[in-house]
Design a protein around this motif. Sequence first.
Motif, PDB file in Angstrom:
ATOM      1  N   GLY A   1      -9.136 -20.990   3.105  1.00 27.65           N
ATOM      2  CA  GLY A   1      -7.713 -20.723   3.163  1.00 27.65           C
ATOM      3  C   GLY A   1      -7.473 -19.315   2.664  1.00 27.65           C
TER       4      GLY A   1
ATOM      5  N   TYR B   1      -2.759 -20.665   3.610  1.00 34.65           N
ATOM      6  CA  TYR B   1      -2.949 -21.264   4.929  1.00 34.65           C
ATOM      7  C   TYR B   1      -4.427 -21.601   5.113  1.00 34.65           C
ATOM      8  CZ  TYR B   1      -2.984 -22.098   9.901  1.00 34.65           C
ATOM      9  OH  TYR B   1      -3.159 -22.687  11.129  1.00 34.65           O
ATOM     10  N   TRP B   2      -4.696 -22.875   5.418  1.00 31.94           N
ATOM     11  CA  TRP B   2      -6.061 -23.352   5.605  1.00 31.94           C
ATOM     12  C   TRP B   2      -6.513 -23.103   7.033  1.00 31.94           C
ATOM     13  CZ3 TRP B   2     -10.376 -24.334   3.300  1.00 31.94           C
ATOM     14  CH2 TRP B   2     -11.358 -25.105   3.913  1.00 31.94           C
TER      15      TRP B   2
ATOM     16  N   GLY C   1      -6.322 -26.300  -1.596  1.00 31.25           N
ATOM     17  CA  GLY C   1      -5.305 -25.323  -1.965  1.00 31.25           C
ATOM     18  C   GLY C   1      -5.548 -24.649  -3.293  1.00 31.25           C
TER      19      GLY C   1
ATOM     20  N   TYR D   1      -8.879 -19.517  -0.653  1.00 34.31           N
ATOM     21  CA  TYR D   1      -8.567 -20.831  -1.227  1.00 34.31           C
ATOM     22  C   TYR D   1      -9.465 -21.891  -0.594  1.00 34.31           C
ATOM     23  CZ  TYR D   1      -4.317 -18.791  -3.202  1.00 34.31           C
ATOM     24  OH  TYR D   1      -3.432 -18.020  -3.912  1.00 34.31           O
ATOM     25  N   ASP D   2      -9.668 -23.000  -1.326  1.00 40.11           N
ATOM     26  CA  ASP D   2     -10.428 -24.111  -0.777  1.00 40.11           C
ATOM     27  C   ASP D   2      -9.502 -25.066  -0.029  1.00 40.11           C
ATOM     28  OD1 ASP D   2      -9.166 -25.771  -2.639  1.00 40.11           O
ATOM     29  OD2 ASP D   2     -10.888 -25.828  -3.995  1.00 40.11           O
ATOM     30  N   SER D   3     -10.065 -26.144   0.499  1.00 40.22           N
ATOM     31  CA  SER D   3      -9.300 -27.067   1.330  1.00 40.22           C
ATOM     32  C   SER D   3      -8.229 -27.817   0.546  1.00 40.22           C
ATOM     33  CB  SER D   3     -10.237 -28.070   2.013  1.00 40.22           C
ATOM     34  OG  SER D   3     -10.964 -28.811   1.037  1.00 40.22           O
TER      35      SER D   3
END
Length: 238
Positions: A173, A165-166, A196, A192-194
């Motif tokens: 995320g 989830y971002w 995914g 996580y990055d934008s």
Amino acid sequence: MLQIDLNQLPSTDELPCSDDTPVDNEDQNLLPNLLLFLLCSIWSERMDWYFGVDMAIYHTTGINPRVPVVPDAFLSLGVERKKGGKSRKSYAVWEEEGTVPILALEMVSHQPGGEYEAKQSLYANLGVLYYIIYNPEFWQRDRHQPFEVYKLVNGSYKLQIGEPYWMPEVGLGIGRSEQVMGGIKQELLAWYDSQGDRYLSDDERAEAERQRADDAQQHVEKLLARLRSEGISEEDLS
């Protein structure tokens, strides 16, 4: 409504750093600390954040400012990494210019701790934007999903969709990931990055670099072997 005299509030030097409630499994210490270590790598150049693990949060929205809430982990933005150059003993909102954590993480134990009721209400009153509940073992008992992200909308938490989830307000995320830790494959929490993509740990990045170097070396060796088979020597190439 509780009336608070800000001038009479205690300092963190006077307050317990936690509630001394023991964890009932090793992951309650391991997973939040892995998130912390990874964040230290991702945001190594930033000095405007703090990630607390099993640390008391003191606030003025509860029954008494001396009664803290102690999430398994929390993230605050816009605060010093080291307050006054020193490590925090606890997190008092009134000592952080009123900055409330933007994210709180609770990991459900063998004994339910009110994660879906009392604590959810408490974090909503405090104003924590994102409330994450990780419940990999007892989610069926509790009639919830193993991993849930709630966002505060108009004073109430709304369950969000998607994993990882971002969180645009955080710039990260969060989600689950199958990884190998100490030679054992297990489910961990990760940033996580934008796009995914999961942020790798320092060890994972180093291993990836070694693998790329090995692959490049093997490619060169195969190319030289093919050239030699065609009667072309390395001296000819030079």
